[in-house]
Design an enzyme around this catalytic site. Structure first.
Site, PDB file in Angstrom:
ATOM      1  N   GLY A  46      38.061  78.943  54.987  1.00 32.32           N
ATOM      2  CA  GLY A  46      38.546  79.890  55.991  1.00 32.32           C
ATOM      3  C   GLY A  46      39.759  79.313  56.694  1.00 32.32           C
ATOM      4  N   GLN A  51      46.155  78.025  62.968  1.00 34.47           N
ATOM      5  CA  GLN A  51      46.185  76.748  62.253  1.00 34.47           C
ATOM      6  C   GLN A  51      47.505  76.533  61.507  1.00 34.47           C
ATOM      7  OE1 GLN A  51      42.027  77.478  60.507  1.00 34.47           O
ATOM      8  NE2 GLN A  51      42.083  75.254  60.685  1.00 34.47           N
ATOM      9  N   CYS A  99      36.827  71.004  59.490  1.00 36.15           N
ATOM     10  CA  CYS A  99      37.936  71.875  59.884  1.00 36.15           C
ATOM     11  C   CYS A  99      39.218  71.281  59.338  1.00 36.15           C
ATOM     12  CB  CYS A  99      38.002  71.991  61.410  1.00 36.15           C
ATOM     13  SG  CYS A  99      39.328  73.064  61.980  1.00 36.15           S
ATOM     14  N   LEU A 100      40.039  72.119  58.747  1.00 36.27           N
ATOM     15  CA  LEU A 100      41.303  71.636  58.198  1.00 36.27           C
ATOM     16  C   LEU A 100      42.215  71.096  59.303  1.00 36.27           C
ATOM     17  CD1 LEU A 100      41.873  74.504  55.603  1.00 36.27           C
ATOM     18  CD2 LEU A 100      41.224  72.134  55.106  1.00 36.27           C
ATOM     19  N   HIS A 141      33.301  80.190  63.289  1.00 36.31           N
ATOM     20  CA  HIS A 141      34.227  79.053  63.376  1.00 36.31           C
ATOM     21  C   HIS A 141      35.671  79.561  63.471  1.00 36.31           C
ATOM     22  CE1 HIS A 141      35.663  74.950  61.822  1.00 36.31           C
ATOM     23  NE2 HIS A 141      36.713  75.708  61.620  1.00 36.31           N
ATOM     24  N   GLU A 142      36.008  80.563  62.652  1.00 31.81           N
ATOM     25  CA  GLU A 142      37.387  81.085  62.650  1.00 31.81           C
ATOM     26  C   GLU A 142      37.697  81.864  63.928  1.00 31.81           C
ATOM     27  OE1 GLU A 142      39.077  79.726  60.537  1.00 31.81           O
ATOM     28  OE2 GLU A 142      37.537  79.183  59.095  1.00 31.81           O
ATOM     29  N   HIS A 145      38.687  79.656  66.650  1.00 28.77           N
ATOM     30  CA  HIS A 145      40.097  79.238  66.591  1.00 28.77           C
ATOM     31  C   HIS A 145      40.991  80.207  67.360  1.00 28.77           C
ATOM     32  CE1 HIS A 145      40.348  75.733  63.992  1.00 28.77           C
ATOM     33  NE2 HIS A 145      39.618  76.288  63.042  1.00 28.77           N
TER      34      HIS A 145
HETATM   35  O1  GNR Z   1      37.080  74.660  54.929  1.00 29.12           O
HETATM   36  C1  GNR Z   1      36.318  74.751  55.884  1.00 29.12           C
HETATM   37  N1  GNR Z   1      35.015  74.503  55.717  1.00 29.12           N
HETATM   38  C2  GNR Z   1      34.071  74.793  56.680  1.00 29.12           C
HETATM   39  C3  GNR Z   1      32.796  74.258  56.509  1.00 29.12           C
HETATM   40  C4  GNR Z   1      31.823  74.531  57.426  1.00 29.12           C
HETATM   41  C5  GNR Z   1      32.074  75.340  58.495  1.00 29.12           C
HETATM   42  C6  GNR Z   1      33.327  75.861  58.689  1.00 29.12           C
HETATM   43  C7  GNR Z   1      34.315  75.597  57.778  1.00 29.12           C
HETATM   44  S1  GNR Z   1      35.887  76.277  57.997  1.00 29.12           S
HETATM   45  C8  GNR Z   1      36.863  75.068  57.225  1.00 29.12           C
HETATM   46  C9  GNR Z   1      38.307  75.495  57.177  1.00 29.12           C
HETATM   47  C10 GNR Z   1      38.829  75.649  58.586  1.00 29.12           C
HETATM   48  O2  GNR Z   1      39.139  74.738  59.288  1.00 29.12           O
HETATM   49  N2  GNR Z   1      38.882  76.853  59.062  1.00 29.12           N
HETATM   50  O3  GNR Z   1      39.281  77.068  60.330  1.00 29.12           O
HETATM   51 NI    NI Z   2      38.776  75.237  61.391  1.00 27.23          NI
END
Ligand code: GNR
Ligand code: NI
Length: 180
Positions: A46, A51, A99-100, A141-142, A145
């Site tokens: 995601g 980001q 998270c990236l 999670h997204e 952000h």
């Molecule tokens: O790639 C991603 N893997 C992930 C694993 C567990 C919970 C959330 C994520 S999102 C993350 C990519 C990212 O940072 N998205 O904002």
């Molecule tokens: Ni993230």
């Protein structure tokens, strides 16, 4: 399409609140195309527009890809513009999140196991979908952000500060490497 640079902590931009998209446009679609390419290249499951430095309420996801870039299961891209959570389950679900924008750091985070999301799709059409498990975790999670929230914000102050310290040290080292 183009791969965009993913911002990493510590970076104030990641703490900005993203703004609603008032009308769907070719520019927003181009942004989503670039974000999807960036997501697959990372690889990740995601990505929120903030980001890549764009403070708009736009998310792309593909939870089938990510972990095994080489296996390349069927692409199943999902697009969320102006997503809103309209319902969360009482049931909780714990998942080891990454998270990236917080590279190489992982922690177990508890969130509602299911949620319902109202949003616009790639073509600007209204949609509502019920998510469960990893899909629900990723959507939450997204959406965090978009509010300037990172998963490390749910950790103890000590753990969070340790991670930020590590990342800022890595950043400094990388900068020195380019300069020298
Ligand atoms: O790639 C991603 N893997 C992930 C694993 C567990 C919970 C959330 C994520 S999102 C993350 C990519 C990212 O940072 N998205 O904002
Ligand atoms: Ni993230």
């Amino acid at each position: 399409m183009a791969i965009r640079k993913i911002l990493t902590e510590p970076n104030k931009i990641l703490r900005e609140k993203s703004l609603r998209v008032e009308n769907m446009s070719k520019d927003i679609q181009k942004l989503m195309d670039d974000m999807l390419e960036t997501l697959y290249a990372a690889p990740g499951i995601g990505l929120a527009a903030i980001q890549v430095g764009v403070a708009k309420r736009v998310i792309v996801m593909d939870i089938n890809r990510g972990r095994d870039k080489d296996k390349e299961p069927k692409k199943n891209p999902m697009y969320f513009v102006n997503p809103e959570i309209t319902w969360k389950s009482e049931d909780q679900f714990t998942y080891e999140e990454g998270c990236l924008s917080v590279p190489n750091q992982f922690a177990e985070i508890e969130r509602p196991k299911q949620c319902q999301v109202k949003h616009l799709d790639y073509n600007g059409n209204p949609q509502e979908l019920k998510a469960d498990g990893l899909l629900a975790t990723c959507i939450q999670h997204e959406i965090d952000h978009l509010e300037g929230i990172l998963f490390i914000d749910y950790l103890s102050k000590l753990k969070k500060e340790m991670i930020i310290k590590k990342l800022s040290k890595q950043k400094k080292e990388n900068m020195e490497r380019i300069v020298v």
